[in-house]
Design a protein around this motif. Structure first.
Motif, PDB file in Angstrom:
ATOM      1  N   MET A 136     -49.840 -14.872  -5.152  1.00  7.90           N
ATOM      2  CA  MET A 136     -49.885 -15.007  -3.702  1.00  7.90           C
ATOM      3  C   MET A 136     -48.624 -15.747  -3.245  1.00  7.90           C
ATOM      4  O   MET A 136     -48.274 -16.783  -3.778  1.00  7.90           O
ATOM      5  N   THR A 137     -47.963 -15.187  -2.247  1.00  7.04           N
ATOM      6  CA  THR A 137     -46.830 -15.893  -1.677  1.00  7.04           C
ATOM      7  C   THR A 137     -47.346 -17.093  -0.896  1.00  7.04           C
ATOM      8  O   THR A 137     -48.513 -17.165  -0.545  1.00  7.04           O
ATOM      9  N   LYS A 138     -46.452 -18.008  -0.619  1.00  9.32           N
ATOM     10  CA  LYS A 138     -46.856 -19.227   0.078  1.00  9.32           C
ATOM     11  C   LYS A 138     -47.410 -18.900   1.452  1.00  9.32           C
ATOM     12  O   LYS A 138     -46.818 -18.142   2.207  1.00  9.32           O
ATOM     13  N   LYS A 139     -48.561 -19.481   1.768  1.00 14.23           N
ATOM     14  CA  LYS A 139     -49.202 -19.298   3.068  1.00 14.23           C
ATOM     15  C   LYS A 139     -49.649 -20.642   3.593  1.00 14.23           C
ATOM     16  O   LYS A 139     -50.154 -21.479   2.851  1.00 14.23           O
ATOM     17  N   ILE A 140     -49.468 -20.834   4.882  1.00 17.85           N
ATOM     18  CA  ILE A 140     -49.914 -22.057   5.535  1.00 17.85           C
ATOM     19  C   ILE A 140     -50.899 -21.681   6.625  1.00 17.85           C
ATOM     20  O   ILE A 140     -50.645 -20.749   7.403  1.00 17.85           O
ATOM     21  N   ILE A 141     -52.001 -22.390   6.673  1.00 18.49           N
ATOM     22  CA  ILE A 141     -53.013 -22.189   7.708  1.00 18.49           C
ATOM     23  C   ILE A 141     -53.100 -23.477   8.508  1.00 18.49           C
ATOM     24  O   ILE A 141     -53.300 -24.550   7.942  1.00 18.49           O
ATOM     25  N   THR A 142     -52.913 -23.364   9.816  1.00 14.94           N
ATOM     26  CA  THR A 142     -53.129 -24.526  10.677  1.00 14.94           C
ATOM     27  C   THR A 142     -54.431 -24.295  11.428  1.00 14.94           C
ATOM     28  O   THR A 142     -54.715 -23.173  11.855  1.00 14.94           O
ATOM     29  N   ILE A 143     -55.213 -25.348  11.550  1.00 10.83           N
ATOM     30  CA  ILE A 143     -56.474 -25.245  12.275  1.00 10.83           C
ATOM     31  C   ILE A 143     -56.528 -26.315  13.355  1.00 10.83           C
ATOM     32  O   ILE A 143     -56.577 -27.505  13.068  1.00 10.83           O
ATOM     33  N   SER A 144     -56.487 -25.856  14.592  1.00 12.84           N
ATOM     34  CA  SER A 144     -56.736 -26.715  15.742  1.00 12.84           C
ATOM     35  C   SER A 144     -58.204 -26.497  16.089  1.00 12.84           C
ATOM     36  O   SER A 144     -58.749 -25.426  15.840  1.00 12.84           O
ATOM     37  N   GLU A 203     -42.919 -26.865   3.517  1.00 14.24           N
ATOM     38  CA  GLU A 203     -41.874 -26.428   2.592  1.00 14.24           C
ATOM     39  C   GLU A 203     -42.356 -26.467   1.146  1.00 14.24           C
ATOM     40  O   GLU A 203     -41.927 -25.669   0.327  1.00 14.24           O
ATOM     41  N   LYS A 204     -43.243 -27.389   0.871  1.00 15.79           N
ATOM     42  CA  LYS A 204     -43.653 -27.681  -0.503  1.00 15.79           C
ATOM     43  C   LYS A 204     -44.680 -26.698  -1.075  1.00 15.79           C
ATOM     44  O   LYS A 204     -44.556 -26.280  -2.220  1.00 15.79           O
ATOM     45  N   GLU A 205     -45.711 -26.339  -0.275  1.00 10.53           N
ATOM     46  CA  GLU A 205     -46.827 -25.598  -0.882  1.00 10.53           C
ATOM     47  C   GLU A 205     -47.686 -24.878   0.150  1.00 10.53           C
ATOM     48  O   GLU A 205     -47.652 -25.183   1.335  1.00 10.53           O
ATOM     49  N   SER A 206     -48.485 -23.941  -0.357  1.00 14.20           N
ATOM     50  CA  SER A 206     -49.511 -23.315   0.462  1.00 14.20           C
ATOM     51  C   SER A 206     -50.552 -24.366   0.795  1.00 14.20           C
ATOM     52  O   SER A 206     -50.894 -25.197  -0.051  1.00 14.20           O
ATOM     53  N   CYS A 207     -51.056 -24.328   2.013  1.00 13.95           N
ATOM     54  CA  CYS A 207     -51.993 -25.374   2.409  1.00 13.95           C
ATOM     55  C   CYS A 207     -52.728 -25.038   3.698  1.00 13.95           C
ATOM     56  O   CYS A 207     -52.359 -24.106   4.413  1.00 13.95           O
ATOM     57  N   VAL A 208     -53.736 -25.843   3.979  1.00 14.05           N
ATOM     58  CA  VAL A 208     -54.430 -25.850   5.260  1.00 14.05           C
ATOM     59  C   VAL A 208     -54.118 -27.204   5.890  1.00 14.05           C
ATOM     60  O   VAL A 208     -54.282 -28.241   5.249  1.00 14.05           O
ATOM     61  N   ILE A 209     -53.653 -27.182   7.141  1.00 15.73           N
ATOM     62  CA  ILE A 209     -53.357 -28.414   7.864  1.00 15.73           C
ATOM     63  C   ILE A 209     -54.253 -28.461   9.098  1.00 15.73           C
ATOM     64  O   ILE A 209     -54.251 -27.526   9.909  1.00 15.73           O
TER      65      ILE A 209
END
Length: 194
Positions: free
Chosen positions: A1-9, A95-101
């Motif tokens: 899996m390529t790097k993915k970022i999920i932001t949740i407001s 920049e560092k990693e896939s994550c949920v913020i």
């Protein structure tokens, strides 16, 4: 899996934090919420307690009061310093990693990236009230007050620092009503989209 970022407001009481944590766990990626407070405190030079109480919420209830809160000779307020530290930490994490913020205007901070899925979780007031009553052991009237106050302070902070309107669908890839479709379905939709 390529790097993915999920932001949740999220609206207070909608379960956005819980949904984000479950998505991160199921995808096996990092989850960032209150655990970045220490990093923001280190960047800003302010105490973790101050960051926890003020990094995502406006200190005042109105935009006018917020705009003129304690600015120094350079025109910066403590809230501006916190926001800049928060912004730097979020950019480094992305920049560092896939994550949920969770929260912290991450959707706006990361808007120029093409590997970000921005989600807004909202809910119907009766379900949010019941959730807050249960989580915080408060009366329904106190839960309504907590929801209204927290969301107003989040909205003020977001609107001030982003020049966008908090909760508006145009700002997000997905807008999900957790009261109508439930937490598991919200999680499933987010994971399918990522």
């Amino acid at each position: 899996m390529t790097k993915k970022i999920i932001t949740i407001s999220r609206e207070f009481g909608s379960g956005g934090r819980f949904i984000g944590e479950e998505v991160a766990q199921k995808l096996g990626i990092a989850y960032y919420d209150k655990d970045i407070i220490g990093q923001i405190a280190e960047q800003s030079g302010l105490s973790p307690k101050y960051i926890q109480e003020n990094a995502e919420l406006s200190p005042k209830k109105g935009m006018f009061a917020y705009a003129f809160t304690g600015r120094d000779i350079t025109g910066k307020s403590i809230e501006d310093i916190v926001y800049e530290a928060q912004r730097k930490v979020i950019l480094e994490i992305a920049e560092k990693e896939s994550c949920v913020i969770i929260g912290r205007n991450a959707d706006f901070i990361l808007k120029s990236r093409d590997d970000v899925l921005n989600v807004f979780i909202h809910g119907n007031m009766p379900e949010k009230v019941q959730r807050i009553c249960k989580l915080y052991n408060v009366s329904e009237s106190d839960a309504v007050k907590m929801i209204n106050d927290t969301d107003k302070r989040r909205r003020t902070n977001y609107n001030f620092y982003t020049d966008q309107k908090w909760g508006m669908a145009d700002n997000y890839t997905l807008s999900l009503n957790s009261s109508q479709i439930g937490y598991p379905k919200c999680e499933s939709i987010i994971m399918q989209c990522i």
